[in-house]
Each structure stands twice: as C-alpha cells, then as structure tokens.
Scaffold this active site. Structure first.
Site, PDB file in Angstrom:
ATOM      1  NE  ARG A  84      -6.266  28.056  64.713  1.00 21.05           N
ATOM      2  CZ  ARG A  84      -6.625  27.825  65.965  1.00 21.05           C
ATOM      3  NH1 ARG A  84      -7.135  26.647  66.293  1.00 21.05           N
ATOM      4  NH2 ARG A  84      -6.502  28.759  66.898  1.00 21.05           N
ATOM      5  N   GLY A  86      -8.696  22.753  66.325  1.00 15.12           N
ATOM      6  CA  GLY A  86      -7.974  23.181  67.519  1.00 15.12           C
ATOM      7  C   GLY A  86      -8.720  24.239  68.303  1.00 15.12           C
ATOM      8  CB  THR A  89      -3.027  29.199  69.563  1.00 12.18           C
ATOM      9  OG1 THR A  89      -1.613  29.154  69.875  1.00 12.18           O
ATOM     10  CG2 THR A  89      -3.194  29.693  68.136  1.00 12.18           C
ATOM     11  CB  ILE A 157      -0.134  21.602  64.154  1.00 15.92           C
ATOM     12  CG1 ILE A 157       1.388  21.684  64.000  1.00 15.92           C
ATOM     13  CG2 ILE A 157      -0.782  21.167  62.833  1.00 15.92           C
ATOM     14  CD1 ILE A 157       2.052  20.362  63.669  1.00 15.92           C
ATOM     15  CB  ALA A 171       2.047  28.931  65.502  1.00 16.55           C
ATOM     16  CB  CYS A 187      -3.713  23.884  72.209  1.00 13.22           C
ATOM     17  SG  CYS A 187      -2.403  24.612  71.203  1.00 13.22           S
TER      18      CYS A 187
END
Length: 226
Positions: A84, A86, A89, A157, A171, A187
């Site tokens: 993903r 980002g 996290t 996200i 989340a 993040c």
C-alpha cells in the site's frame, strides 16, 4: 460465533468477529482481488480488528519505527512491509480496519475520488455519534481538529490498486490503546498525535460492532450512490 455476512446490491460486506492475523487477511485480500478480476465473486468489504502488528507502505521509512524490530519480535509483534501507499502505522484491538475490495473501473471512480469516499464514510460515522472530525489539506485521513499542527488523527488511510481493484483501506481508532503509537511516527509524521473515538467522547464506551455497522452502511451508500 460465525462471521457475519451482509449483502447489499453487488457488494458483500463481511464482519469478522475476533481479531485476525494480518497475514491471513492480507492473503485473503489478494485472493479476493484475483477472483474479482476473473469475475467469479462480487466486490467485498472486510471489516475487522487485527492482532497487534505494525505495517509499513512500500515507500515507507523504517526509521519511523522508534524501537528495533528484534525487540518487537520478542514480544510476538511483527513489522510487515506491504504494497500500500503511506508510511508506518499500527493495527490492533480496538481499531476498526476496513478493506474495501472494489472495482474502480466498473464504478467509474478515480483513485482520488475513492480516497475521498473512504474519508467521507469515516466523517459521517463519527458525526453520527457526535464527534466532529475533518479532512486536512495535504494530509490523507480523518482528523479531530482543523489545523494539522493541533489536530489528532483518528483514521489512517492507505490503498493499493491492482488492475483497477482496490486493496487495503482505512483504520479507524475506536478504543485502541494509543501507547502502541508511541513506538512509531504515525504515517511518517513526528509532529502530530493520534486519538480514538472514545477519547473524543471523553471516555464514553462505544460498541465496536455498532461502529462497524454504521461505517459499513455509510461506505455502501457512498459507493452505490456516488
């Protein structure tokens, strides 16, 4: 208790009734995306809690982890690099993780529009129970407050698009133990704090399943009535 399944039009929503291992659900996502692309299953939304885990996006910086991976492994906690967007996290109990596996091309949605829908579903969910939240320009996710320097992030996200079909998602911290976030720059940012829905309500206890159902309803409405 079995997992609960709800079907709304072409999207099947599945709520998992206990915390799940991240790798298990990661593999399920990849399998389901392949099946959606082959036309053998409907689009799905997975709603669940994870067992404690840290994940980091493919461009994420491992220096945003404040402790060693070895020390976490000794406690049974993994740090997993995934596909993903980002940075780093945390996922764990008390956090509602939502993985929409959606065909954006079929729904004529761009990536930016899709991320806006994810944010809006969280905003509407929070508003439903009396929590005022916002977007902040230049910072994906949902925040309590209007100024990034003073706001606390309530929802992260990060998504992956494979041949037009989405993976990963959002989340939302419902009642998450925030001490987990002290081990990272959430993040990738060192300058902001993280919060939960219960903290925003001054400690009021929320029912996790109720929040999952509200968010699921809002997300379905936005996807089906865009």
């Amino acid at each position: 208790m079995q997992n609960a399944t709800f079907i709304d039009n072409r999207i099947e929503s599945i709520f998992f009734d206990r915390p799940r291992d991240f790798r298990e659900i990661w593999e399920l996502q990849k399998k389901t995306v392949s099946e959606i692309l082959s036309g053998t299953v409907h689009e799905k939304i997975l709603l669940l809690e994870h067992k404690p885990v840290y994940t980091i996006g493919f461009h994420g910086n491992i220096n945003n982890l404040h402790v060693t991976e070895e020390s976490l492994k000794r406690s049974g906690i993994e740090v997993i690099r995934i596909e993903r967007g980002g940075d780093i996290t945390f996922h764990g109990p008390g956090q509602l993780v939502v993985y929409p596996l959606i065909d954006l091309r079929k729904r004529k949605l761009g990536v930016k529009d899709y991320v806006t829908i994810l944010e809006e579903s969280v905003i509407r969910t929070c508003n439903h129970i009396g929590i005022r939240v916002n977007r902040i320009d230049g910072a994906t996710g949902v925040w309590c407050g209007n100024d990034m320097a003073k706001s606390k992030k309530i929802c992260a996200i990060g998504v992956k698009i494979s041949h037009g079909v989405t993976m990963h998602g959002l989340a939302l911290n419902v009642s998450t133990d925030l001490s987990w976030f002290s081990k990272i720059n959430p993040c990738g940012f060192s300058s902001f704090q993280v919060t939960t829905m219960e903290e925003c309500l001054n400690g009021e206890t929320l029912h996790f399943t109720d929040i999952a159902h509200i968010l699921n309803r809002e997300l379905l409405n936005l996807l089906e009535n865009k």
